[in-house]
Design a protein around this motif. Structure first.
Motif, PDB file in Angstrom:
ATOM      1  N   GLU A  50     -66.616  83.111 -17.997  1.00 17.99           N
ATOM      2  CA  GLU A  50     -65.516  82.158 -17.838  1.00 17.99           C
ATOM      3  C   GLU A  50     -64.235  82.844 -18.314  1.00 17.99           C
ATOM      4  N   ALA A  51     -63.823  83.814 -17.528  1.00 20.18           N
ATOM      5  CA  ALA A  51     -62.693  84.663 -17.897  1.00 20.18           C
ATOM      6  C   ALA A  51     -61.934  85.040 -16.638  1.00 20.18           C
ATOM      7  N   ASP A  52     -60.704  85.485 -16.811  1.00 27.47           N
ATOM      8  CA  ASP A  52     -59.898  85.871 -15.658  1.00 27.47           C
ATOM      9  C   ASP A  52     -60.389  87.197 -15.076  1.00 27.47           C
ATOM     10  N   TRP A  53     -60.277  87.314 -13.770  1.00 28.38           N
ATOM     11  CA  TRP A  53     -60.789  88.469 -13.025  1.00 28.38           C
ATOM     12  C   TRP A  53     -60.109  89.788 -13.405  1.00 28.38           C
ATOM     13  N   PRO A  54     -58.779  89.887 -13.450  1.00 25.72           N
ATOM     14  CA  PRO A  54     -58.167  91.196 -13.733  1.00 25.72           C
ATOM     15  C   PRO A  54     -58.485  91.768 -15.120  1.00 25.72           C
ATOM     16  N   PRO A  55     -58.331  91.014 -16.221  1.00 29.69           N
ATOM     17  CA  PRO A  55     -58.650  91.619 -17.519  1.00 29.69           C
ATOM     18  C   PRO A  55     -60.127  91.929 -17.692  1.00 29.69           C
ATOM     19  N   ALA A  56     -60.994  91.115 -17.090  1.00 28.80           N
ATOM     20  CA  ALA A  56     -62.431  91.399 -17.180  1.00 28.80           C
ATOM     21  C   ALA A  56     -62.776  92.661 -16.393  1.00 28.80           C
ATOM     22  N   TYR A  57     -62.075  92.885 -15.282  1.00 23.04           N
ATOM     23  CA  TYR A  57     -62.372  94.074 -14.489  1.00 23.04           C
ATOM     24  C   TYR A  57     -61.923  95.343 -15.197  1.00 23.04           C
ATOM     25  N   ARG A  58     -60.938  95.234 -16.058  1.00 21.67           N
ATOM     26  CA  ARG A  58     -60.563  96.380 -16.900  1.00 21.67           C
ATOM     27  C   ARG A  58     -61.748  96.762 -17.795  1.00 21.67           C
ATOM     28  N   VAL A  59     -62.417  95.766 -18.347  1.00 19.31           N
ATOM     29  CA  VAL A  59     -63.619  96.014 -19.146  1.00 19.31           C
ATOM     30  C   VAL A  59     -64.703  96.641 -18.278  1.00 19.31           C
ATOM     31  N   ASN A  60     -64.873  96.106 -17.069  1.00 22.39           N
ATOM     32  CA  ASN A  60     -65.875  96.638 -16.142  1.00 22.39           C
ATOM     33  C   ASN A  60     -65.646  98.118 -15.869  1.00 22.39           C
ATOM     34  N   ARG A  61     -64.402  98.492 -15.665  1.00 19.80           N
ATOM     35  CA  ARG A  61     -64.090  99.903 -15.423  1.00 19.80           C
ATOM     36  C   ARG A  61     -64.441 100.754 -16.643  1.00 19.80           C
ATOM     37  N   TRP A  62     -64.168 100.213 -17.831  1.00 21.90           N
ATOM     38  CA  TRP A  62     -64.424 100.988 -19.052  1.00 21.90           C
ATOM     39  C   TRP A  62     -65.916 101.184 -19.290  1.00 21.90           C
ATOM     40  N   ILE A  63     -66.703 100.127 -19.144  1.00 20.57           N
ATOM     41  CA  ILE A  63     -68.136 100.265 -19.435  1.00 20.57           C
ATOM     42  C   ILE A  63     -68.846 101.119 -18.393  1.00 20.57           C
ATOM     43  N   LYS A  64     -68.250 101.244 -17.198  1.00 29.02           N
ATOM     44  CA  LYS A  64     -68.840 102.085 -16.152  1.00 29.02           C
ATOM     45  C   LYS A  64     -68.159 103.448 -16.044  1.00 29.02           C
ATOM     46  N   THR A 121     -57.499 105.532 -15.725  1.00 30.99           N
ATOM     47  CA  THR A 121     -56.630 105.148 -16.830  1.00 30.99           C
ATOM     48  C   THR A 121     -57.295 105.511 -18.146  1.00 30.99           C
ATOM     49  N   ASN A 122     -56.508 105.917 -19.088  1.00 31.94           N
ATOM     50  CA  ASN A 122     -57.044 106.328 -20.379  1.00 31.94           C
ATOM     51  C   ASN A 122     -57.276 105.102 -21.260  1.00 31.94           C
ATOM     52  N   ILE A 123     -58.429 104.460 -21.085  1.00 31.86           N
ATOM     53  CA  ILE A 123     -58.815 103.337 -21.935  1.00 31.86           C
ATOM     54  C   ILE A 123     -59.561 103.929 -23.124  1.00 31.86           C
ATOM     55  N   LYS A 124     -59.008 103.778 -24.290  1.00 34.18           N
ATOM     56  CA  LYS A 124     -59.459 104.555 -25.441  1.00 34.18           C
ATOM     57  C   LYS A 124     -60.649 103.961 -26.178  1.00 34.18           C
ATOM     58  N   SER A 125     -60.842 102.653 -26.086  1.00 34.91           N
ATOM     59  CA  SER A 125     -61.869 102.017 -26.903  1.00 34.91           C
ATOM     60  C   SER A 125     -62.209 100.646 -26.336  1.00 34.91           C
ATOM     61  N   ALA A 126     -63.195 100.001 -26.947  1.00 35.47           N
ATOM     62  CA  ALA A 126     -63.546  98.642 -26.541  1.00 35.47           C
ATOM     63  C   ALA A 126     -62.378  97.691 -26.777  1.00 35.47           C
ATOM     64  N   ASN A 127     -61.712  97.837 -27.906  1.00 35.50           N
ATOM     65  CA  ASN A 127     -60.546  96.993 -28.184  1.00 35.50           C
ATOM     66  C   ASN A 127     -59.464  97.191 -27.132  1.00 35.50           C
ATOM     67  N   ASP A 128     -59.264  98.425 -26.738  1.00 34.26           N
ATOM     68  CA  ASP A 128     -58.274  98.735 -25.715  1.00 34.26           C
ATOM     69  C   ASP A 128     -58.690  98.136 -24.370  1.00 34.26           C
ATOM     70  N   ALA A 129     -59.982  98.181 -24.078  1.00 27.90           N
ATOM     71  CA  ALA A 129     -60.483  97.618 -22.818  1.00 27.90           C
ATOM     72  C   ALA A 129     -60.235  96.118 -22.739  1.00 27.90           C
ATOM     73  N   LEU A 130     -60.215  95.454 -23.883  1.00 28.70           N
ATOM     74  CA  LEU A 130     -60.051  93.994 -23.930  1.00 28.70           C
ATOM     75  C   LEU A 130     -58.597  93.552 -24.081  1.00 28.70           C
ATOM     76  N   LYS A 131     -57.671  94.471 -24.136  1.00 28.65           N
ATOM     77  CA  LYS A 131     -56.312  94.122 -24.543  1.00 28.65           C
ATOM     78  C   LYS A 131     -55.568  93.232 -23.549  1.00 28.65           C
ATOM     79  N   GLU A 132     -56.020  93.191 -22.291  1.00 29.78           N
ATOM     80  CA  GLU A 132     -55.316  92.365 -21.307  1.00 29.78           C
ATOM     81  C   GLU A 132     -55.740  90.898 -21.343  1.00 29.78           C
ATOM     82  N   PHE A 133     -56.668  90.561 -22.225  1.00 30.79           N
ATOM     83  CA  PHE A 133     -56.983  89.147 -22.435  1.00 30.79           C
ATOM     84  C   PHE A 133     -55.919  88.560 -23.361  1.00 30.79           C
ATOM     85  N   THR A 134     -54.829  88.135 -22.772  1.00 31.86           N
ATOM     86  CA  THR A 134     -53.699  87.621 -23.552  1.00 31.86           C
ATOM     87  C   THR A 134     -53.497  86.121 -23.381  1.00 31.86           C
ATOM     88  N   ARG A 135     -54.081  85.543 -22.340  1.00 32.93           N
ATOM     89  CA  ARG A 135     -53.903  84.110 -22.114  1.00 32.93           C
ATOM     90  C   ARG A 135     -54.744  83.319 -23.113  1.00 32.93           C
TER      91      ARG A 135
END
Length: 291
Positions: free
Chosen positions: A79-93, A98-112
């Motif tokens: 139950e999350a927005d598509w764009p910020p979750a897909y950033r996580v998807n890119r990181w875990i795969k 893009t230089n996503i440095k960490s798990a915290n960085d992967a989640l940073k677009e969850f701002t709403r």
């Protein structure tokens, strides 16, 4: 005064005592009855008992890990927005350039609001586990993905469609930019919903549909071409889903000020459709866990 228990409450208490199953931390066997009950199900809906309960989040993550390891689930749909979750998807795969440095960085677009639904320590630990799990898979095995199936991201999804077209299909960019420009006069989704829903403006429904038509055609063409690789197919799918979100979010916000159940139905229908799209895109053997 001693409290009395009514017959109906007494019966309910007996049923709870009979069927409730205790879950303890660091006791994997406690999850065995749950996995047995799941059996060979293709979709498991764990859901969200509350927004922010650490204990529930932790048990949910542990159950999900076992479903992935023992039953071959490869989609976690939230139950999350598509764009910020897909950033996580890119990181875990490890898909993103893009230089996503960490798990915290992967989640940073969850701002709403409420951002802490996803930007919390349990999710950080879980997606870190997912990344390591995917790293250890053989090349031929399908990696686990992390996706958001909600529709609130009208503006962010609009921007993602334009970014994709600029990079991959410039011939469609000018028309899409013109159509999506309809939304630019509004400061945010709520202002759009108020103006369009109360007829202060004519809204952008037609424009959102026009872009979606083009993106559906583009994706169908992309996946039909033999030269298309998996990454190109996934990125085209990502852009197409963003176009769907713009169309559905436009409808959601336009009806938001009417009250009643219509917006809930729009949102729930979109989530179901998005899940079906994920299952179809990832193949007939794909199994999904819903958070």
């Amino acid at each position: 005064m001693m409290a009395t228990v009514s017959k109906s409450n007494s019966k309910a208490l007996q049923l709870i005592q009979q069927y409730a199953h205790r879950l303890r931390f660091n006791t994997p066997a406690d999850y065995d009855p749950i996995l047995a009950a799941i059996g060979n199900a293709r979709i498991v809906m764990i859901g969200e008992a509350s927004h922010g309960s650490h204990e529930f989040y932790l048990h949910r993550a542990e159950i999900t890990k076992r479903l992935i390891e023992e039953k071959g689930f490869t989609i976690v749909a939230c139950e999350a927005d598509w764009p910020p979750a897909y950033r996580v998807n890119r990181w875990i795969k490890k898909l993103s350039s893009t230089n996503i440095k960490s798990a915290n960085d992967a989640l940073k677009e969850f701002t709403r609001f409420p951002s802490w639904m996803w930007r919390n320590t349990v999710v950080v630990d879980f997606i870190t586990w997912l990344r390591k799990y995917n790293e250890n898979l053989g090349e031929r095995k399908k990696k686990v993905g992390f996706f958001g199936i909600d529709l609130y991201s009208l503006q962010a999804s609009r921007e993602e469609v334009l970014k994709y077209l600029e990079k991959n299909e410039p011939s469609l960019l000018e028309e899409a930019r013109k159509n999506y420009g309809c939304f630019e006069k509004y400061s945010d989704e709520q202002e759009y919903g108020y103006c369009a829903g109360t007829k202060l403006s004519c809204g952008c429904e037609k424009e959102a549909i026009e872009v979606l038509k083009k993106m559906l055609e583009h994706h169908a063409k992309t996946i039909s071409e033999e030269k298309t690789n998996d990454i190109e197919s996934d990125e085209s799918f990502y852009a197409m889903e963003n176009a769907k979100i713009v169309r559905e979010a436009e409808k959601y916000y336009r009806h938001m000020f009417e009250g009643g159940e219509i917006t809930w139905n729009i949102r729930d229908t979109h989530m179901c459709d998005c899940l079906q799209d994920l299952l179809k895109h990832n193949g007939p053997d794909t199994k999904a866990i819903i958070w």
